[in-house]
Design a protein around this motif. Structure first.
Motif, PDB file in Angstrom:
ATOM      1  N   PRO A 135       0.817  -1.219   0.000  1.00 33.04           N
ATOM      2  CA  PRO A 135       0.000   0.000   0.000  1.00 33.04           C
ATOM      3  C   PRO A 135       0.848   1.264   0.000  1.00 33.04           C
ATOM      4  CG  PRO A 135       0.044  -0.973   2.184  1.00 33.04           C
ATOM      5  CD  PRO A 135       0.738  -1.946   1.282  1.00 33.04           C
ATOM      6  N   LEU A 136       0.287   2.326  -0.544  1.00 34.82           N
ATOM      7  CA  LEU A 136       0.946   3.627  -0.565  1.00 34.82           C
ATOM      8  C   LEU A 136       0.377   4.517   0.534  1.00 34.82           C
ATOM      9  CD1 LEU A 136       0.784   4.243  -4.431  1.00 34.82           C
ATOM     10  CD2 LEU A 136       2.765   3.430  -3.127  1.00 34.82           C
ATOM     11  N   ASP A 137       1.196   5.503   0.947  1.00 35.25           N
ATOM     12  CA  ASP A 137       0.752   6.533   1.898  1.00 35.25           C
ATOM     13  C   ASP A 137       0.163   5.925   3.179  1.00 35.25           C
ATOM     14  OD1 ASP A 137       0.379   9.059   2.877  1.00 35.25           O
ATOM     15  OD2 ASP A 137      -1.504   9.397   1.805  1.00 35.25           O
ATOM     16  N   THR A 138       0.919   5.003   3.802  1.00 36.08           N
ATOM     17  CA  THR A 138       0.461   4.362   5.041  1.00 36.08           C
ATOM     18  C   THR A 138       1.459   4.558   6.172  1.00 36.08           C
ATOM     19  OG1 THR A 138       1.459   2.254   4.365  1.00 36.08           O
ATOM     20  CG2 THR A 138      -0.865   2.606   3.803  1.00 36.08           C
ATOM     21  N   HIS A 139       2.319   5.596   6.066  1.00 35.93           N
ATOM     22  CA  HIS A 139       3.364   5.774   7.076  1.00 35.93           C
ATOM     23  C   HIS A 139       2.798   6.128   8.453  1.00 35.93           C
ATOM     24  CE1 HIS A 139       2.614   9.828   5.512  1.00 35.93           C
ATOM     25  NE2 HIS A 139       3.012  10.274   6.686  1.00 35.93           N
ATOM     26  N   GLU A 140       1.571   6.642   8.499  1.00 39.69           N
ATOM     27  CA  GLU A 140       0.969   6.969   9.797  1.00 39.69           C
ATOM     28  C   GLU A 140       0.413   5.732  10.491  1.00 39.69           C
ATOM     29  OE1 GLU A 140      -1.902   9.968   9.128  1.00 39.69           O
ATOM     30  OE2 GLU A 140      -0.439  11.535   8.614  1.00 39.69           O
ATOM     31  N   LEU A 167      21.134 -15.184   3.894  1.00 36.35           N
ATOM     32  CA  LEU A 167      20.380 -15.216   2.639  1.00 36.35           C
ATOM     33  C   LEU A 167      18.956 -14.727   2.850  1.00 36.35           C
ATOM     34  CD1 LEU A 167      21.603 -18.624   1.150  1.00 36.35           C
ATOM     35  CD2 LEU A 167      22.077 -16.345   0.245  1.00 36.35           C
ATOM     36  N   GLY A 168      18.356 -15.141   3.974  1.00 37.77           N
ATOM     37  CA  GLY A 168      17.016 -14.660   4.290  1.00 37.77           C
ATOM     38  C   GLY A 168      16.982 -13.162   4.507  1.00 37.77           C
ATOM     39  N   SER A 169      17.996 -12.640   5.190  1.00 39.65           N
ATOM     40  CA  SER A 169      18.039 -11.200   5.436  1.00 39.65           C
ATOM     41  C   SER A 169      18.262 -10.418   4.152  1.00 39.65           C
ATOM     42  CB  SER A 169      19.140 -10.866   6.445  1.00 39.65           C
ATOM     43  OG  SER A 169      20.420 -11.062   5.876  1.00 39.65           O
ATOM     44  N   SER A 170      18.965 -11.029   3.178  1.00 36.94           N
ATOM     45  CA  SER A 170      19.178 -10.339   1.910  1.00 36.94           C
ATOM     46  C   SER A 170      17.871 -10.151   1.154  1.00 36.94           C
ATOM     47  CB  SER A 170      20.173 -11.125   1.046  1.00 36.94           C
ATOM     48  OG  SER A 170      19.621 -12.363   0.632  1.00 36.94           O
ATOM     49  N   VAL A 171      16.865 -10.954   1.481  1.00 35.80           N
ATOM     50  CA  VAL A 171      15.534 -10.778   0.907  1.00 35.80           C
ATOM     51  C   VAL A 171      14.695  -9.837   1.773  1.00 35.80           C
ATOM     52  CG1 VAL A 171      13.396 -11.952   0.266  1.00 35.80           C
ATOM     53  CG2 VAL A 171      15.599 -13.041  -0.185  1.00 35.80           C
ATOM     54  N   ALA A 172      14.803 -10.002   3.093  1.00 36.00           N
ATOM     55  CA  ALA A 172      13.972  -9.214   4.007  1.00 36.00           C
ATOM     56  C   ALA A 172      14.347  -7.733   4.014  1.00 36.00           C
ATOM     57  CB  ALA A 172      14.082  -9.788   5.420  1.00 36.00           C
ATOM     58  N   VAL A 173      15.648  -7.437   3.983  1.00 33.55           N
ATOM     59  CA  VAL A 173      16.085  -6.037   4.084  1.00 33.55           C
ATOM     60  C   VAL A 173      15.554  -5.184   2.936  1.00 33.55           C
ATOM     61  CG1 VAL A 173      18.103  -4.522   4.023  1.00 33.55           C
ATOM     62  CG2 VAL A 173      18.098  -6.512   5.517  1.00 33.55           C
ATOM     63  N   PRO A 174      15.778  -5.534   1.673  1.00 34.40           N
ATOM     64  CA  PRO A 174      15.239  -4.680   0.611  1.00 34.40           C
ATOM     65  C   PRO A 174      13.713  -4.642   0.583  1.00 34.40           C
ATOM     66  CG  PRO A 174      16.144  -6.700  -0.320  1.00 34.40           C
ATOM     67  CD  PRO A 174      16.563  -6.663   1.104  1.00 34.40           C
ATOM     68  N   THR A 175      13.079  -5.732   1.023  1.00 37.18           N
ATOM     69  CA  THR A 175      11.615  -5.738   1.034  1.00 37.18           C
ATOM     70  C   THR A 175      11.083  -4.748   2.063  1.00 37.18           C
ATOM     71  OG1 THR A 175      11.601  -8.076   0.368  1.00 37.18           O
ATOM     72  CG2 THR A 175       9.577  -7.180   1.315  1.00 37.18           C
ATOM     73  N   VAL A 176      11.677  -4.734   3.261  1.00 34.19           N
ATOM     74  CA  VAL A 176      11.235  -3.795   4.300  1.00 34.19           C
ATOM     75  C   VAL A 176      11.570  -2.363   3.909  1.00 34.19           C
ATOM     76  CG1 VAL A 176      11.600  -3.079   6.686  1.00 34.19           C
ATOM     77  CG2 VAL A 176      11.333  -5.494   6.144  1.00 34.19           C
ATOM     78  N   LEU A 177      12.745  -2.149   3.312  1.00 30.11           N
ATOM     79  CA  LEU A 177      13.096  -0.799   2.861  1.00 30.11           C
ATOM     80  C   LEU A 177      12.117  -0.321   1.786  1.00 30.11           C
ATOM     81  CD1 LEU A 177      17.003  -0.988   2.680  1.00 30.11           C
ATOM     82  CD2 LEU A 177      15.593   0.117   4.427  1.00 30.11           C
ATOM     83  N   ALA A 178      11.718  -1.231   0.904  1.00 24.49           N
ATOM     84  CA  ALA A 178      10.727  -0.866  -0.102  1.00 24.49           C
ATOM     85  C   ALA A 178       9.396  -0.515   0.547  1.00 24.49           C
ATOM     86  CB  ALA A 178      10.545  -2.019  -1.086  1.00 24.49           C
ATOM     87  N   PHE A 179       9.017  -1.286   1.570  1.00 24.45           N
ATOM     88  CA  PHE A 179       7.781  -0.993   2.289  1.00 24.45           C
ATOM     89  C   PHE A 179       7.842   0.403   2.920  1.00 24.45           C
ATOM     90  CE2 PHE A 179       5.440  -1.088   6.351  1.00 24.45           C
ATOM     91  CZ  PHE A 179       4.153  -1.279   5.865  1.00 24.45           C
TER      92      PHE A 179
END
Length: 280
Positions: free
Chosen positions: A33-38, A96-108
């Protein structure tokens, strides 16, 4: 071993794994989702990930007690051979798991701060594509090779790094902060073909210079490579003993019959003091 022999099926399988993994992650990111930082404390998630990365990088050192296991078909960089394989450690799987989780969370976190406009949809699609390609490449690398490390008749392979047996001149345990963390392989690249093959153990492969030849005197410059370490479930002492045993008899790994990996001196995977081997 002929270059590329037996690798077509393995490469196809790795491409399939990479495509499925990358596509799945890209689909998840594209629907964030977009615009959900609050609604979400994105900063907290990022700090938790940073703490987890620090723990994986420096603190977490689980015991490694695995052994090298014989495999009749080991997918390497240049072909499929028989050999001894070391599986990945818990640390390596976690990284290896963190290499997937980190960019995914940063994208979120990024998408959560974008306004809900049409141009934001384009940004989200581009981010999803980029992360999908990255994750697909990681998954391809995992599926492309057999195990984390392998000893075959052509040499020592860890990941895409391959060291031919004839080039290894010295082996020694690597120590970091007082702990054993890998095995140093001191190699002489210009001498890699002294075992009857000028191409460094790979028929059909064009020789490449891995290091400069050493100034006006033309002397080879030694190159130190590191294998093993926390990424491998086999203790480095056990790995060092196996490398030292087979580097003088690599043909024993090519007969196609199961072989055993030798144990370190004293029959224990842990040996006090420096453990060093030199080729005389």
């Amino acid at each position: 071993m002929q270059e590329g022999r037996g690798l077509t099926g393995r490469r196809g399988f790795a491409l399939l794994v990479g495509g499925v993994a990358g596509g799945a992650v890209a689909l998840v990111v594209s629907r964030m989702p977009l615009d959900t930082h609050e609604e979400w404390d994105v900063g907290l998630l990022i700090w938790l990930l940073a703490g987890g990365q620090l723990l994986l990088s420096h603190r977490w050192r689980p015991r490694r007690r695995a052994r090298l296991v014989w495999r009749a078909r080991v997918a390497g960089r240049y072909g499929v051979e028989a050999g001894l394989v070391a599986r990945r450690s818990l640390v390596e799987w976690a990284q290896l798991g963190s290499s997937v989780a980190v960019p995914t969370v940063l994208a979120f976190g990024l998408l959560a701060r974008l306004p809900d406009h049409e141009w934001s949809e384009l940004v989200r699609s581009l981010v999803a594509l980029g992360i999908g390609v990255f994750v697909g490449k990681v998954a391809y690398g995992v599926a492309r090779f057999t195990g984390a490390l392998a000893l075959t008749a052509s040499g020592v392979r860890q990941g895409r790094q391959h060291v031919p047996w004839p080039s290894i001149r010295e082996t020694v345990l690597r120590r970091s902060s007082g702990r054993v963390d890998g095995v140093y392989l001191r190699t002489m690249p210009s001498q890699a073909g002294t075992a009857g093959n000028p191409n460094g153990g790979h028929p059909g492969r064009t020789p490449t210079a891995e290091a400069p030849s050493g100034g006006a005197h033309g002397r080879a410059v030694p190159v130190t490579r590191t294998v093993g370490g926390r990424a491998v479930a086999v203790p480095d002492e056990r790995l060092l003993a196996a490398i030292e045993h087979y580097r003088t008899r690599p043909d024993a790994l090519a007969v196609g019959l199961p072989v055993d990996a030798p144990e370190p001196a004293g029959g224990s995977p842990v040996k006090k003091g420096p453990l060093l081997y030199r080729r005389r």
